[in-house]
Write a protein that holds these residues in place. Structure first.
Motif, short mmCIF file in Angstrom:
data_model
loop_
_atom_site.label_atom_id
_atom_site.label_comp_id
_atom_site.label_asym_id
_atom_site.label_seq_id
_atom_site.Cartn_x
_atom_site.Cartn_y
_atom_site.Cartn_z
N UNK A 5 1.13 -0.99 0.18
CA UNK A 5 -0.10 0.13 -0.26
C UNK A 5 0.50 1.05 0.27
N UNK A 6 0.46 2.41 -0.69
CA UNK A 6 1.81 3.32 -1.15
C UNK A 6 1.25 4.64 -0.03
N UNK A 7 1.97 5.50 0.75
CA UNK A 7 1.85 5.69 1.04
C UNK A 7 0.63 6.84 1.29
N UNK A 8 -0.07 7.18 -0.15
CA UNK A 8 -0.83 8.13 -0.22
C UNK A 8 -2.00 7.34 -0.30
N UNK A 9 -2.54 6.39 -0.35
CA UNK A 9 -3.23 5.17 0.18
C UNK A 9 -3.43 5.32 1.51
N UNK A 10 -2.81 4.98 2.61
CA UNK A 10 -2.73 4.43 4.22
C UNK A 10 -3.61 5.70 4.84
N UNK A 11 -4.61 5.71 5.95
CA UNK A 11 -4.80 6.88 6.65
C UNK A 11 -4.96 6.15 8.09
N UNK A 12 -4.17 7.32 8.70
CA UNK A 12 -4.09 6.35 9.99
C UNK A 12 -5.35 6.78 11.05
N UNK A 13 -5.42 6.26 12.46
CA UNK A 13 -6.77 6.85 13.50
C UNK A 13 -7.64 5.41 12.98
N UNK A 14 -7.42 4.37 11.62
CA UNK A 14 -8.59 3.32 11.44
C UNK A 14 -8.75 2.38 12.78
N UNK B 141 1.96 -5.84 6.03
CA UNK B 141 0.98 -4.94 4.43
C UNK B 141 -0.23 -4.91 3.78
N UNK B 142 0.13 -5.18 2.55
CA UNK B 142 -1.31 -5.83 2.25
C UNK B 142 -2.66 -4.50 2.03
N UNK B 143 -3.67 -5.08 2.18
CA UNK B 143 -4.36 -4.18 2.72
C UNK B 143 -5.35 -4.20 3.96
N UNK B 144 -5.92 -3.94 5.31
CA UNK B 144 -6.24 -3.29 6.44
C UNK B 144 -7.55 -4.01 5.66
N UNK B 145 -8.35 -5.16 6.74
CA UNK B 145 -9.46 -5.49 6.61
C UNK B 145 -9.94 -4.69 8.07
N UNK B 146 -11.27 -4.03 7.45
CA UNK B 146 -11.52 -3.54 9.15
C UNK B 146 -12.37 -4.10 10.03
N UNK B 147 -13.01 -5.47 9.63
CA UNK B 147 -14.33 -6.28 10.05
C UNK B 147 -13.09 -7.58 10.75
N UNK B 148 -11.62 -8.11 10.71
CA UNK B 148 -11.09 -8.98 10.96
C UNK B 148 -10.29 -7.61 12.07
N UNK B 149 -9.90 -6.62 11.45
CA UNK B 149 -8.96 -5.81 12.73
C UNK B 149 -7.49 -6.04 12.55
N UNK C 120 -3.70 -7.41 5.81
CA UNK C 120 -3.68 -8.98 4.94
C UNK C 120 -2.57 -9.68 4.88
N UNK C 121 -0.92 -9.51 4.64
CA UNK C 121 0.43 -9.11 4.34
C UNK C 121 0.82 -8.92 5.33
N UNK C 122 2.14 -8.85 4.88
CA UNK C 122 3.87 -8.93 5.59
C UNK C 122 4.53 -8.08 4.96
N UNK C 123 5.30 -7.12 5.11
CA UNK C 123 6.22 -6.09 3.88
C UNK C 123 7.26 -7.27 4.70
N UNK C 124 8.12 -7.54 4.01
CA UNK C 124 9.85 -8.76 4.31
C UNK C 124 11.02 -7.82 3.31
N UNK C 125 11.65 -7.49 4.07
CA UNK C 125 12.73 -7.21 3.59
C UNK C 125 13.76 -7.37 3.81
N UNK C 126 14.27 -8.49 2.70
CA UNK C 126 15.26 -9.13 3.79
C UNK C 126 17.52 -8.07 2.60
N UNK C 127 17.76 -8.28 3.28
CA UNK C 127 19.25 -7.80 3.98
C UNK C 127 20.48 -8.44 3.77
N UNK C 128 21.16 -8.06 3.88
CA UNK C 128 22.29 -8.95 3.75
C UNK C 128 23.52 -8.07 4.15
N UNK C 129 24.97 -8.31 5.29
CA UNK C 129 26.20 -8.09 5.39
C UNK C 129 26.90 -7.25 4.48
N UNK C 130 27.03 -6.30 4.20
CA UNK C 130 28.36 -6.19 2.83
C UNK C 130 29.66 -5.16 4.12
#
Length: 221
Positions: free
Chosen positions: A1-10, A196-204, A207-217
């Motif tokens: 979900x992009x920053x513009x699509x997010x609303x806080x306080x839900x 991440x993903x979308x927010x299910x208001x009924x289930x609060x 629907x998903x997770x954001x996973x960032x992978x990185x390695x030691x450089x």
């Protein structure tokens, strides 16, 4: 979900089904049950749709793993994140106990696993938002391969990681091996995880997770 699509306080919380699925995967991975089919191939959403591991990004060579040391702070310069780290254990249901919402600008490191910079995959989790405002990993999905994550450790070193993959993993397509296993054997790797993903208001819940992978450089004092 992009920053513009997010609303806080839900009332969106880093709890519920998406978090539970994430931690069920962690339980399987920690038990050695990692030979699972498939991969992180679930549909991405919003600003994550174009990421993953682009072929045109030249990534640096891996640095040899470091001796174990506890993480003190996580910095993500491109997101202006500078977060203290607390070691988190498991709750009564076998899930990682994330930082309380009163500490939504901090991150939790799974203290029962790998220490960042040491051989293996270290797990760091954080809230995406609270009932009223963005939290530490609100913009995590905006990270791109080639960008840096720095972990300050209690031995006086700063472990420098390079992002090599950004994914949104849906509940239906979750794969513990791909989420938590090595991308390349023998490296020191890091996962940054939030909802991440979308927010299910009924289930609060998300629907998903954001996973960032990185390695030691790299490493510096």
């Amino acid at each position: 979900m992009s920053s513009g699509e997010r609303t806080v306080g839900s009332g969106r919380l880093l709890t519920g089904v998406a978090w539970a699925v994430l931690l069920v995967g962690l339980s399987l991975w920690g038990s050695g049950i990692t030979d699972l089919p498939g991969g992180l191939s679930g549909p991405a959403t919003g600003d994550v749709a174009a990421v993953g591991r682009p072929l045109d990004v030249e990534l640096p060579s891996a640095h040899r793993p470091l001796p174990p040391a506890r993480p003190l702070r996580v910095d993500v310069p491109s997101l202006k994140v500078r977060a203290p780290v607390s070691a988190r254990g498991l709750d009564g249901e076998g899930a990682i106990d994330p930082p309380p919402f009163s500490e939504a600008d901090s991150v939790g490191w799974y203290g029962g696993g790998t220490r960042p910079g040491a051989p293996g995959v270290a797990l760091v989790v954080g809230h995406v938002d609270t009932e009223t405002e963005p939290a530490v990993f609100y913009d995590l999905s905006a990270l791109r391969p080639g960008e840096k994550v720095e972990v300050t450790r209690d031995d006086g070193t700063v472990a420098e990681f390079t992002v090599d993959d950004v994914r949104v993993v849906t509940r239906a397509r979750f794969d513990a091996k791909k989420a938590y296993g090595h991308h390349e054997a023998g490296r020191a790797e890091l996962r940054l995880i939030t909802c991440g993903g979308t927010f299910d208001k009924a289930a609060r819940t998300y629907t998903a997770n954001v996973i960032v992978s990185a390695y030691l450089t790299g490493v510096r004092q």
